[in-house]
Design a protein around this motif. Structure first.
Motif, PDB file in Angstrom:
ATOM      1  N   ASP A 120       0.610  -1.159   0.068  1.00 45.19           N
ATOM      2  CA  ASP A 120       0.133  -0.119  -0.227  1.00 45.19           C
ATOM      3  C   ASP A 120       1.730   1.396   0.170  1.00 45.19           C
ATOM      4  O   ASP A 120       0.554   2.402  -1.044  1.00 45.19           O
ATOM      5  N   ILE A 121       1.777   1.221   0.689  1.00 45.59           N
ATOM      6  CA  ILE A 121       3.011   2.373   0.670  1.00 45.59           C
ATOM      7  C   ILE A 121       3.163   2.475  -0.876  1.00 45.59           C
ATOM      8  O   ILE A 121       3.298   3.750  -1.114  1.00 45.59           O
ATOM      9  N   ASN A 122       3.798   1.473  -1.345  1.00 46.33           N
ATOM     10  CA  ASN A 122       4.395   1.695  -2.386  1.00 46.33           C
ATOM     11  C   ASN A 122       3.457   1.779  -3.875  1.00 46.33           C
ATOM     12  O   ASN A 122       3.480   2.685  -4.870  1.00 46.33           O
ATOM     13  N   ALA A 123       2.443   1.346  -4.017  1.00 44.26           N
ATOM     14  CA  ALA A 123       1.375   1.757  -4.227  1.00 44.26           C
ATOM     15  C   ALA A 123       0.013   3.547  -4.167  1.00 44.26           C
ATOM     16  O   ALA A 123      -0.254   4.097  -5.496  1.00 44.26           O
ATOM     17  N   ALA A 124       0.947   3.672  -3.560  1.00 42.71           N
ATOM     18  CA  ALA A 124       0.287   4.852  -3.155  1.00 42.71           C
ATOM     19  C   ALA A 124       0.988   6.330  -3.620  1.00 42.71           C
ATOM     20  O   ALA A 124       1.896   6.229  -4.650  1.00 42.71           O
TER      21      ALA A 124
END
Length: 419
Positions: A186-190
């Motif tokens: 999720d951190i990478n996709a934000a």
């Protein structure tokens, strides 16, 4: 002279007007808020051995509110000094904010000289100031990601501050622990340059914290995407009993070049709940930036509450700045943390003695005041209705509400509903 008929007619008209006014009351569209169900149900229960595991405050082993001896001593010193009751400055009592910064960032931190900090109305107030500051000045998207789940008030505070609130994966219902893979995903996709809120220690409500190695992976992902880290540290020292260990994530991010912002609370670790003592700080690039950020924080605070209360801040400052009191306080914080750790172990031990075939290791693996039991909403309802054990429906319990006297009965109740 008016006739009796006209008088009666006027009275009737007045009565109709009053009815019309009442029917169109200014507040007629105000909705009724939800009741505080745990508190109401607990109070209504007449059973003398009922257990309240919903309260978010420390209790001693007799289940009573606890005032730290170091706090008593510090308060006595503050009162004896007979200081005046003049307003503090907009950013609070300077002896407190300086010491709060050292406690959070470490006495040798490179951040201290470039830190804009203000006293706040406990941790909630710090979050509110931070949310408003980011909504006004953050150069990227005004979106903050909070863990799923998180403290229930986080979303409300940030929405009211003017930020858009999104969630990132944090807790795994399957393992009853951290879902690091999905969190990093999720951190990478934000969207690059987003704001991420992290619980520095003693994650509320799950009690699940990343290890130091996991924090390093989280930091690397945040840095790679250019995200901004906002830390909420409500339990420093209260989680592990070690103020330095509990501040690891905050200090590590700063050491890796992140100019974080931080909300601190002294409600739990000093037991200053009703005194509302907290701090909000922003790590700046240099002294010039610090001066500008500080000026804008003052502009935010001034119309919000003008300046913070002084009594609790003076107590905290006395503890943090007096070596003997500081050492005493460190010992007392560890005692509180150790009692909670002991209650976790006793609950697990009692469940195992009863013959439960479930793996209860998550109870002792978690840390801090709260624990996620893994019980379903239906099982939590059953605990309340059949066993007079009250907590939130998501399975969260306040370990501070467990005592040597009630832990056995609590384990029996959980065993009966869970097996």
């Amino acid at each position: 002279m008016l006739s009796s008929l006209r008088i009666a007619s006027r009275r009737a008209a007045t009565a109709r007007n009053l009815v019309a006014v009442r029917a169109s009351s200014t507040w007629r569209n105000v909705a009724q808020g939800p009741p505080v169900r745990i508190t109401e149900a607990f109070k209504a229960d007449s059973f003398d051995k009922k257990i309240n595991l919903g309260v978010g405050a420390y209790r001693d082993d007799q289940g009573k509110p606890y005032v730290l001896p170091s706090v008593r001593k510090a308060e006595d010193k503050v009162i004896a000094s007979r200081m005046n009751k003049e307003y503090a400055g907009i950013t609070g009592v300077p002896e407190f904010t300086k010491a709060a910064a050292v406690l959070a960032y470490g006495k040798d931190s490179s951040a201290l000289d470039r830190l804009a900090i203000t006293q706040s109305i406990s941790g909630t107030g710090a979050l509110r100031i931070g949310g408003a500051f980011l909504a006004r000045w953050f150069p990227g998207a005004k979106t903050i990601y909070v863990p799923q789940p998180s403290w229930a008030n986080h979303a409300a505070v940030f929405k009211d501050s003017g930020l858009t609130v999104n969630k990132y994966n944090y807790y795994s219902k399957d393992t009853l622990g951290l879902n690091l893979e999905m969190m990093l995903g999720d951190i990478n996709a934000a969207y690059p340059g987003s704001i991420f809120l992290f619980h520095a220690c003693a994650h509320n409500p799950t009690g699940v914290d990343p290890t130091e190695e996991q924090w390093k992976k989280i930091e690397a992902a945040v840095k790679a995407k250019g995200h901004y880290a906002f830390f909420d540290m409500a339990y420093q020292g209260f989680a592990s009993g070690d103020v330095d260990k509990d501040a690891f994530a905050v200090r590590y991010f700063v050491s890796q070049g992140h100019d974080i912002c931080l909300a601190q609370s002294f409600a739990k670790n000093m037991g200053l709940y009703g005194e509302r003592v907290g701090a909000f700080s922003v790590v700046c690039a240099n002294q010039s930036e610090k001066a500008r950020v500080d000026s804008q924080i003052k502009i935010l605070v001034r119309p919000m509450y003008s300046n913070p209360p002084i009594h609790g801040a003076r107590i905290a400052a006395e503890i943090l700045n007096t070596p003997e009191l500081y050492e005493q306080w460190l010992g007392e914080v560890k005692e509180m943390a150790d009692r909670i750790i002991t209650m976790r172990a006793l609950l697990k031990e009692n469940l195992e003695k009863l013959g439960s075939q479930h793996d209860w290791s998550h109870i002792t693996n978690q840390i801090g005041m709260f624990a996620y039991t893994g019980l379903t909403p239906e099982q939590m309802d059953q605990l309340a209705k059949e066993h007079s054990v009250y907590a939130t429906k998501d399975g969260r319990i306040s370990v501070a509400g467990i005592t040597s006297e009630n832990v056995g009965r609590l384990a029996e109740a959980i065993f009966k509903v869970k097996g």
